[in-house]
Scaffold this motif. Structure first.
Motif, PDB file in Angstrom:
ATOM      1  N   HIS A 133     -16.693   3.703  -9.431  1.00 31.04           N
ATOM      2  CA  HIS A 133     -15.369   4.501 -10.141  1.00 31.04           C
ATOM      3  C   HIS A 133     -14.879   5.473  -9.383  1.00 31.04           C
ATOM      4  CE1 HIS A 133     -12.654   5.932 -13.052  1.00 31.04           C
ATOM      5  NE2 HIS A 133     -13.256   6.879 -13.420  1.00 31.04           N
ATOM      6  N   GLU A 134     -16.002   6.573  -8.775  1.00 35.85           N
ATOM      7  CA  GLU A 134     -15.476   7.476  -7.892  1.00 35.85           C
ATOM      8  C   GLU A 134     -14.818   7.034  -6.781  1.00 35.85           C
ATOM      9  OE1 GLU A 134     -15.441  10.600  -8.639  1.00 35.85           O
ATOM     10  OE2 GLU A 134     -16.108  10.190 -10.598  1.00 35.85           O
ATOM     11  N   GLN A 135     -15.400   5.967  -6.117  1.00 34.37           N
ATOM     12  CA  GLN A 135     -14.835   5.692  -4.967  1.00 34.37           C
ATOM     13  C   GLN A 135     -13.617   4.860  -4.943  1.00 34.37           C
ATOM     14  OE1 GLN A 135     -17.514   2.358  -3.339  1.00 34.37           O
ATOM     15  NE2 GLN A 135     -19.182   3.876  -2.713  1.00 34.37           N
ATOM     16  N   GLN A 136     -13.083   4.229  -6.201  1.00 33.83           N
ATOM     17  CA  GLN A 136     -11.727   4.066  -6.357  1.00 33.83           C
ATOM     18  C   GLN A 136     -10.981   5.139  -6.634  1.00 33.83           C
ATOM     19  OE1 GLN A 136     -12.142   1.199  -9.712  1.00 33.83           O
ATOM     20  NE2 GLN A 136     -12.906  -0.597  -8.638  1.00 33.83           N
ATOM     21  N   LYS A 137     -11.350   6.087  -7.592  1.00 36.42           N
ATOM     22  CA  LYS A 137     -10.367   7.240  -7.600  1.00 36.42           C
ATOM     23  C   LYS A 137     -10.223   7.868  -6.315  1.00 36.42           C
ATOM     24  CE  LYS A 137     -11.390  10.068 -10.642  1.00 36.42           C
ATOM     25  NZ  LYS A 137     -12.104  10.980 -11.617  1.00 36.42           N
ATOM     26  N   ASN A 138     -11.062   7.837  -5.358  1.00 38.11           N
ATOM     27  CA  ASN A 138     -11.035   8.600  -4.065  1.00 38.11           C
ATOM     28  C   ASN A 138      -9.799   7.887  -3.213  1.00 38.11           C
ATOM     29  OD1 ASN A 138     -12.055  10.325  -1.916  1.00 38.11           O
ATOM     30  ND2 ASN A 138     -12.310   8.919  -0.814  1.00 38.11           N
ATOM     31  N   GLN A 139     -10.029   6.273  -3.152  1.00 38.25           N
ATOM     32  CA  GLN A 139      -9.003   5.437  -2.767  1.00 38.25           C
ATOM     33  C   GLN A 139      -7.606   5.628  -3.070  1.00 38.25           C
ATOM     34  OE1 GLN A 139      -9.304   3.815   0.247  1.00 38.25           O
ATOM     35  NE2 GLN A 139     -11.649   3.988   0.343  1.00 38.25           N
ATOM     36  N   ASN A 140      -7.464   5.746  -4.533  1.00 36.22           N
ATOM     37  CA  ASN A 140      -6.213   5.822  -4.936  1.00 36.22           C
ATOM     38  C   ASN A 140      -5.460   7.262  -4.616  1.00 36.22           C
ATOM     39  OD1 ASN A 140      -6.319   3.310  -6.439  1.00 36.22           O
ATOM     40  ND2 ASN A 140      -7.171   4.346  -8.288  1.00 36.22           N
ATOM     41  N   ILE A 180      -5.999   8.948  -1.628  1.00 33.92           N
ATOM     42  CA  ILE A 180      -5.849   8.524  -0.265  1.00 33.92           C
ATOM     43  C   ILE A 180      -4.261   7.800  -0.359  1.00 33.92           C
ATOM     44  CG2 ILE A 180      -6.366   7.502   1.819  1.00 33.92           C
ATOM     45  CD1 ILE A 180      -9.194   8.147   1.157  1.00 33.92           C
ATOM     46  N   GLN A 181      -4.079   6.918  -1.170  1.00 30.88           N
ATOM     47  CA  GLN A 181      -2.949   6.052  -1.010  1.00 30.88           C
ATOM     48  C   GLN A 181      -1.825   6.977  -1.616  1.00 30.88           C
ATOM     49  OE1 GLN A 181      -2.956   3.045  -3.944  1.00 30.88           O
ATOM     50  NE2 GLN A 181      -1.359   2.002  -3.280  1.00 30.88           N
ATOM     51  N   HIS A 182      -2.264   7.665  -2.454  1.00 30.39           N
ATOM     52  CA  HIS A 182      -0.989   8.679  -3.047  1.00 30.39           C
ATOM     53  C   HIS A 182      -0.624   9.598  -1.805  1.00 30.39           C
ATOM     54  CE1 HIS A 182      -2.367   8.158  -7.316  1.00 30.39           C
ATOM     55  NE2 HIS A 182      -1.655   7.220  -6.997  1.00 30.39           N
ATOM     56  N   ILE A 183      -1.559   9.972  -1.147  1.00 31.47           N
ATOM     57  CA  ILE A 183      -0.994  10.883   0.155  1.00 31.47           C
ATOM     58  C   ILE A 183      -0.133  10.238   0.972  1.00 31.47           C
ATOM     59  CG2 ILE A 183      -1.828  12.105   2.045  1.00 31.47           C
ATOM     60  CD1 ILE A 183      -4.586  12.641   0.687  1.00 31.47           C
ATOM     61  N   HIS A 184      -0.500   8.795   1.414  1.00 35.85           N
ATOM     62  CA  HIS A 184       0.287   8.082   2.182  1.00 35.85           C
ATOM     63  C   HIS A 184       1.637   7.781   1.695  1.00 35.85           C
ATOM     64  CE1 HIS A 184      -2.708   8.105   5.165  1.00 35.85           C
ATOM     65  NE2 HIS A 184      -3.606   7.158   4.415  1.00 35.85           N
ATOM     66  N   GLN A 185       1.556   7.621   0.222  1.00 35.01           N
ATOM     67  CA  GLN A 185       2.993   7.282  -0.404  1.00 35.01           C
ATOM     68  C   GLN A 185       3.976   8.359  -0.411  1.00 35.01           C
ATOM     69  OE1 GLN A 185       1.455   5.613  -3.963  1.00 35.01           O
ATOM     70  NE2 GLN A 185       1.630   3.488  -3.484  1.00 35.01           N
ATOM     71  N   TYR A 186       3.431   9.524  -0.709  1.00 37.02           N
ATOM     72  CA  TYR A 186       4.179  10.725  -0.735  1.00 37.02           C
ATOM     73  C   TYR A 186       4.786  10.855   0.637  1.00 37.02           C
ATOM     74  CZ  TYR A 186       3.117  12.323  -5.528  1.00 37.02           C
ATOM     75  OH  TYR A 186       3.287  12.111  -6.798  1.00 37.02           O
ATOM     76  N   ALA A 187       3.788  10.957   1.543  1.00 37.97           N
ATOM     77  CA  ALA A 187       4.302  10.953   2.899  1.00 37.97           C
ATOM     78  C   ALA A 187       5.583  10.045   3.327  1.00 37.97           C
ATOM     79  CB  ALA A 187       3.236  11.104   4.124  1.00 37.97           C
ATOM     80  N   ALA A 188       5.280   8.598   2.932  1.00 34.79           N
ATOM     81  CA  ALA A 188       6.375   7.810   3.212  1.00 34.79           C
ATOM     82  C   ALA A 188       7.565   7.942   2.372  1.00 34.79           C
ATOM     83  CB  ALA A 188       5.924   6.348   3.015  1.00 34.79           C
ATOM     84  N   LEU A 189       7.542   8.524   1.234  1.00 32.53           N
ATOM     85  CA  LEU A 189       8.532   8.715   0.418  1.00 32.53           C
ATOM     86  C   LEU A 189       9.623   9.966   0.940  1.00 32.53           C
ATOM     87  CD1 LEU A 189      10.170   8.422  -2.276  1.00 32.53           C
ATOM     88  CD2 LEU A 189       8.649   9.809  -3.485  1.00 32.53           C
ATOM     89  N   TYR A 196       0.868  -1.207   0.113  1.00 29.49           N
ATOM     90  CA  TYR A 196       0.124   0.020   0.122  1.00 29.49           C
ATOM     91  C   TYR A 196       0.779   1.186  -0.018  1.00 29.49           C
ATOM     92  CZ  TYR A 196      -3.722   3.241   1.415  1.00 29.49           C
ATOM     93  OH  TYR A 196      -4.575   4.309   1.331  1.00 29.49           O
ATOM     94  N   LEU A 197       1.820   1.034   0.599  1.00 23.57           N
ATOM     95  CA  LEU A 197       2.960   2.482   0.706  1.00 23.57           C
ATOM     96  C   LEU A 197       3.914   2.492  -0.171  1.00 23.57           C
ATOM     97  CD1 LEU A 197       3.714   2.349   4.708  1.00 23.57           C
ATOM     98  CD2 LEU A 197       2.343   4.097   3.642  1.00 23.57           C
ATOM     99  N   PHE A 198       4.379   1.473  -0.746  1.00 26.81           N
ATOM    100  CA  PHE A 198       5.442   1.502  -1.718  1.00 26.81           C
ATOM    101  C   PHE A 198       4.936   0.720  -3.019  1.00 26.81           C
ATOM    102  CE2 PHE A 198       7.373   1.372   2.489  1.00 26.81           C
ATOM    103  CZ  PHE A 198       7.945   2.633   2.430  1.00 26.81           C
ATOM    104  N   GLY A 199       3.706   0.093  -3.023  1.00 29.10           N
ATOM    105  CA  GLY A 199       3.285  -0.466  -4.381  1.00 29.10           C
ATOM    106  C   GLY A 199       2.482   0.357  -5.397  1.00 29.10           C
ATOM    107  N   PRO A 200       1.959  -0.283  -6.276  1.00 30.04           N
ATOM    108  CA  PRO A 200       1.148   0.342  -7.421  1.00 30.04           C
ATOM    109  C   PRO A 200      -0.086   0.800  -6.760  1.00 30.04           C
ATOM    110  CG  PRO A 200       1.043  -1.841  -7.838  1.00 30.04           C
ATOM    111  CD  PRO A 200       2.043  -1.677  -6.475  1.00 30.04           C
ATOM    112  N   PRO A 201      -1.139   1.716  -7.467  1.00 30.88           N
ATOM    113  CA  PRO A 201      -2.483   2.058  -7.322  1.00 30.88           C
ATOM    114  C   PRO A 201      -3.149   0.698  -6.781  1.00 30.88           C
ATOM    115  CG  PRO A 201      -1.538   3.398  -8.808  1.00 30.88           C
ATOM    116  CD  PRO A 201      -0.762   2.171  -8.744  1.00 30.88           C
ATOM    117  N   LEU A 202      -4.233   0.879  -5.718  1.00 34.06           N
ATOM    118  CA  LEU A 202      -5.061  -0.172  -5.482  1.00 34.06           C
ATOM    119  C   LEU A 202      -5.767  -0.896  -6.632  1.00 34.06           C
ATOM    120  CD1 LEU A 202      -6.727   1.433  -2.354  1.00 34.06           C
ATOM    121  CD2 LEU A 202      -4.888  -0.236  -2.472  1.00 34.06           C
TER     122      LEU A 202
END
Length: 261
Positions: free
Chosen positions: A190-197, A199-208, A173-179
């Motif tokens: 589709h909107e829910q998936q875009k929203n989840q992606n 959120i994932q990007h926020i956490h990935q940028y924070a970890a990076l 989730y932190l270092f892999g591809p989109p959900l």
């Protein structure tokens, strides 16, 4: 559904709160120690670690801030779940287990990066706990719970049996591809998936940002200037805190831009 913009604001407030704690509690101690150690040789100053009791005091303040943020997030999720189920639920035992597992992993990574395991091991462990708590707590609160559940699991399975799967799921989730990359036919899915992606990007940028910040501040260890910020493990703490703030702000900006486009 908790929108990505709201989570971006929460994660940014969480990171900035730790940065404020860093500047209000840790930096004054560094200034006081600088005056007390002004007569020492720069190499000797760097060779002395930051006092453990002062480090633990700062980390304790940070943990309290983390718990306050977690409590506020839990209240938001409970309010949202009264009308809909987002699947953002992580039990207390699950959160504690994952944080301690990643504390051990981060501890090992710090050692592999050049810190001798027998030199200031408690300092390294406390620093790893600080990193794990700040990096994982927002993720475990807002990460979809189905991603950390094995596809074929039984109620009688012990938590220990699920540990490898949970660690792999959070790491992906932190270092892999989109959900998901599929385009569902239903618009609301589709909107829910875009929203989840998002959120994932926020956490990935924070970890990076956390990793880049630690790497950048690690350069301070090879300098022989006798600065207090060079004392172990201050470069890890400062680099992770500043780097996470930068990563969160960058991720939040990207999410806001992508949401408005």
């Amino acid at each position: 559904m908790v929108q990505a913009q709201s989570i971006a604001a929460i994660v940014a407030a969480h990171a900035m709160g730790n940065a404020l704690l860093l500047h209000s509690t840790l930096f004054p101690l560094l200034e006081a120690n600088s005056l007390a150690m002004g007569h020492m040789d720069p190499s000797d100053i760097i060779g002395h670690p930051f006092p453990l009791h002062q480090l633990c005091k700062f980390v304790a303040f940070s943990l309290v801030w983390n718990l306050l943020v977690a409590l506020a997030c839990r209240m938001i999720l409970i309010t949202k779940s009264q009308t809909q189920n987002d699947g953002h639920q992580s039990g207390v035992v699950h959160v504690i287990l994952m944080i301690w597992l990643y504390t051990v992993l981060i501890h090992l990574i710090i050692i592999l990066c050049g810190i001798h395991p027998t030199i200031f091991p408690v300092h390294t462990l406390v620093s790893a706990l600080y990193l794990a708590f700040n990096m994982l707590l927002p993720v475990l609160i807002f990460m979809p719970v189905n991603l950390t559940q094995p596809q074929y699991s039984h109620h009688h399975d012990s938590i220990v049996k699920e540990v490898p799967y949970k660690v792999k799921a959070v790491s992906n989730y932190l270092f892999g591809p989109p959900l998901t990359k599929e385009q569902p036919k239903k618009q609301h899915i589709h909107e829910q998936q875009k929203n989840q992606n998002r959120i994932q990007h926020i956490h990935q940028y924070a970890a990076l940002g956390t990793a880049i910040g630690m790497g950048a501040c690690a350069i301070l260890r090879i300098l022989d200037h006798g600065m207090q910020i060079q004392r172990y493990p201050i470069p890890i703490i400062v680099g992770a805190t500043w780097g996470r703030c930068g990563g969160v702000l960058l991720g939040a900006m990207i999410v806001v831009i992508s949401s408005s486009s």
